[in-house]
Structures are given as C-alpha cells and as structure tokens.
Design an enzyme around this catalytic site. Structure first.
Site, PDB file in Angstrom:
ATOM      1  N   SER A  62       0.793  -1.237   0.000  1.00  0.00           N
ATOM      2  CA  SER A  62       0.000   0.000   0.000  1.00  0.00           C
ATOM      3  C   SER A  62       0.819   1.278   0.000  1.00  0.00           C
ATOM      4  O   SER A  62       0.243   2.373  -0.029  1.00  0.00           O
ATOM      5  CB  SER A  62      -0.949   0.010   1.206  1.00  0.00           C
ATOM      6  OG  SER A  62      -2.042  -0.848   0.981  1.00  0.00           O
ATOM      7  N   LYS A  65      -0.219   3.739  -2.600  1.00  0.00           N
ATOM      8  CA  LYS A  65      -1.254   4.774  -2.469  1.00  0.00           C
ATOM      9  C   LYS A  65      -0.676   6.184  -2.401  1.00  0.00           C
ATOM     10  O   LYS A  65      -1.390   7.159  -2.635  1.00  0.00           O
ATOM     11  CB  LYS A  65      -2.133   4.491  -1.251  1.00  0.00           C
ATOM     12  CG  LYS A  65      -2.975   3.231  -1.360  1.00  0.00           C
ATOM     13  CD  LYS A  65      -3.893   3.082  -0.159  1.00  0.00           C
ATOM     14  CE  LYS A  65      -4.783   1.860  -0.247  1.00  0.00           C
ATOM     15  NZ  LYS A  65      -4.069   0.600  -0.009  1.00  0.00           N
ATOM     16  N   SER A 119      -5.411   3.406   4.827  1.00  0.00           N
ATOM     17  CA  SER A 119      -5.109   2.480   3.724  1.00  0.00           C
ATOM     18  C   SER A 119      -6.366   1.807   3.190  1.00  0.00           C
ATOM     19  O   SER A 119      -6.354   0.607   2.873  1.00  0.00           O
ATOM     20  CB  SER A 119      -4.092   1.423   4.169  1.00  0.00           C
ATOM     21  OG  SER A 119      -3.262   1.050   3.103  1.00  0.00           O
ATOM     22  N   LYS A 226       2.906   6.781   5.200  1.00  0.00           N
ATOM     23  CA  LYS A 226       2.141   5.711   4.547  1.00  0.00           C
ATOM     24  C   LYS A 226       2.721   4.364   4.956  1.00  0.00           C
ATOM     25  O   LYS A 226       3.935   4.162   4.903  1.00  0.00           O
ATOM     26  CB  LYS A 226       2.166   5.824   3.026  1.00  0.00           C
ATOM     27  CG  LYS A 226       1.208   4.843   2.347  1.00  0.00           C
ATOM     28  CD  LYS A 226      -0.236   5.219   2.592  1.00  0.00           C
ATOM     29  CE  LYS A 226      -1.205   4.080   2.379  1.00  0.00           C
ATOM     30  NZ  LYS A 226      -1.239   3.112   3.493  1.00  0.00           N
TER      31      LYS A 226
END
Length: 314
Positions: A62, A65, A119, A226
């Site tokens: 992820s 993203k 997420s 993140k």
C-alpha cells in the site's frame, strides 16, 4: 575583500557538507535495521544517508497509495466533488475487505484521506475509477509520473497496492515522498490520527484510524506517512519526520513485525544523532537472512531465464 570572505565561507560550507556525508558513510555500515530494504535522506534531497539494498526492486504493497494521491492531486479534479463507490470492474489481487457500501458516495478529498491514513483500498480504487479517462488512464498516469520523478525501477499496475506487481525500490520511494510532500493536503491527510468519514445515498458514517502509531507522537513531528503490508512485501513504512531538528525521509521495506518499521525509524533517528548502531531481534535477523536468500535465488533464476531467452531456448 568581500569576495574572498564569501568564497571562504562557501568553501567551509562545502567542506562541512562533505565531512557530514563522509561521517554518515563511515557509520552506515554499523547501523542495524530489521527492515530487509531501507533508505533515508534529508528532505528535499535524493542523496541517501542510509542505504540498505536501496536499489533492490521489491513489492511495495500500500505504499502504492502515495503515488495514487500524487496523481489525484495533480489531476486538478475538484476535491469537494462527490464520487460513487462502484462495484469493482476487476477482481482484487488480494483480500480487499471494506466496510464501505457499494453505491454510496463520498467527497474526493475524504476518499483520499481514508486511502492514505487508513489504507482504505476501496477508496483508492474508486479514486482511480473517477479519473479523467478512467481506471486504465489513472494507472498509466502513475507510471508516467514515476518516470518524470526519475523512479526508473518502479512499476505500477493498480492504485491500491494489492497486487505484488506494484514494485519499486527504497531509493525510488525517496523521490516519491519528496514529490508528494510538496502537496500540503497529502501530508495533512496521511497524518490524520482519527477521522469520521461521512457518506450519502444512503447516509451513514464510519470511523477510521491511522495505521502508523508514530503520527500520534508529537515528538516525531510526522509530516507525511504511509504504511503497507502484503505477505510478499512484509511490513512497510515511508515517512517524513523530524529527526534531531532535521526533516528526514525514511523508507523501510519488508519487515517481519508490525512494529519493526517503527523501531527501525527510531534506530535511524538515534544513529543520525549519536552513531549508535542499535540492536535488532534475533527473529528479525533470521527473517532478513531468509528473504535475502530468496532474493538471491530469484535473481539467479531471472538471469538464467534471460540467458535462455537470448539463445532461443524454450
């Protein structure tokens, strides 16, 4: 006289910077990290002060993203526009559980916030579906942006990171964090601690929490964050934070435990300040050895396949 003084000051600044870089280089080999692949750099710079297999191409889960957010922000599409969560037109590459109801709507800004801080995969997917030109155009824009940033060892195939084919390097991701940090909204959304998302048609609310515990600690001054996880990618974290009065970009890929990337961030901060190498648990060391062996085997197999293809062997 003035020019001589200015020239002398510039020389001193250059020598200081070179000495600092040399000191980091000399100490870097002693730094102990649980993450199999890692990089760190001072904010705004792509010059690495930490380099642990930083050019190795690996799945990034992820962390993807963050590029999704960058493409959304640079598309110029209105953040206050209401977007519909449509049923997936492609099956998810991995478990894509969501609490969000198909057919409901949310503002683009709020989708982006929950995709970054929590997420939320359905939110990232939906952002791509509503991109000008559609989903495929969005993925193309991700790869185009990667090339513009000099991320030459990076490939994206979906906007969520659920596919193991989303691959990059720790060094490339330093470039991504530096680019994303130029958009204040990405920093704000990705470091939101808790958020209540509000939907319409039907009207309902859902609570979301940040997946990085360090955003809750003021001493870290996290400006962008993140996390990511797939079994193939391990635990991952990219972050822009305050380390001893400096803004530092940290990229940590493929750790064994949930807290291992956070522990590595602490080890990097201490190392930058004192040169202390830190300690890593035996289980993490064993995991690293296993993954390094797997990477070596895969690289050899790829080399054999390439050689066979070159001579026309089926």
């Amino acid at each position: 006289m003035y020019r001589r003084v200015l020239s002398g000051l510039m020389c001193l600044m250059f020598i200081s910077a070179m000495s600092k870089a040399y000191a980091h280089e000399q100490r870097a080999e002693t730094l102990q990290l649980a993450s199999v692949n890692a990089a760190a750099a001072y904010a705004g710079s792509n010059e690495l002060v930490v380099d642990k297999h930083a050019d190795r191409i690996v799945p990034i889960a992820s962390i993807t993203k963050l590029m999704t957010a960058l493409v959304v922000m640079e598309s110029g599409e209105p953040l206050n526009e209401w977007l519909e969560f449509r049923k997936r037109h492609l099956p998810a590459a991995a478990n894509a559980y969501t609490r969000i109801r198909v057919g409901s709507e949310m503002r683009r800004a709020d989708m982006l916030r929950i995709a970054l801080m929590s997420s939320e995969n359905f939110a990232a997917y939906t952002l791509a579906r509503h991109h000008p030109g559609g989903y495929d155009a969005f993925v193309q824009a991700m790869n185009k942006k990667a090339l513009e940033l000099g991320m030459t060892r990076t490939t994206f195939v979906d906007p969520t990171g659920l596919s193991v084919e989303n691959r990059s390097t720790a060094a490339d991701l330093i470039r991504l964090v530096n680019a994303a940090s130029k958009h204040p909204q990405i920093g704000d959304y990705s470091t939101t601690r808790y958020y209540t998302g509000r939907f319409r048609q039907p009207r309902y609310s859902l609570s979301f929490g940040n997946t990085n515990v360090l955003v809750h600690r003021d001493s870290w001054g996290v400006g962008l964050s993140k996390t990511g996880y797939l079994s193939e990618a391990g635990r991952c974290l990219v972050m822009l934070s305050n380390m001893n009065g400096e803004q530092v970009v940290t990229v940590l890929l493929d750790s064994l435990g949930t807290r291992s990337p956070m522990g590595d961030a602490g080890r990097i901060r201490n190392w930058l300040d004192t040169g202390a190498p830190g300690k890593v648990a035996a289980a993490a060391k064993a995991y690293e050895q296993e993954k390094n062996a797997a990477y070596t085997t895969a690289r050899r197999q790829d080399a054999v396949s390439d050689e066979q293809a070159a001579v026309g062997v089926n």
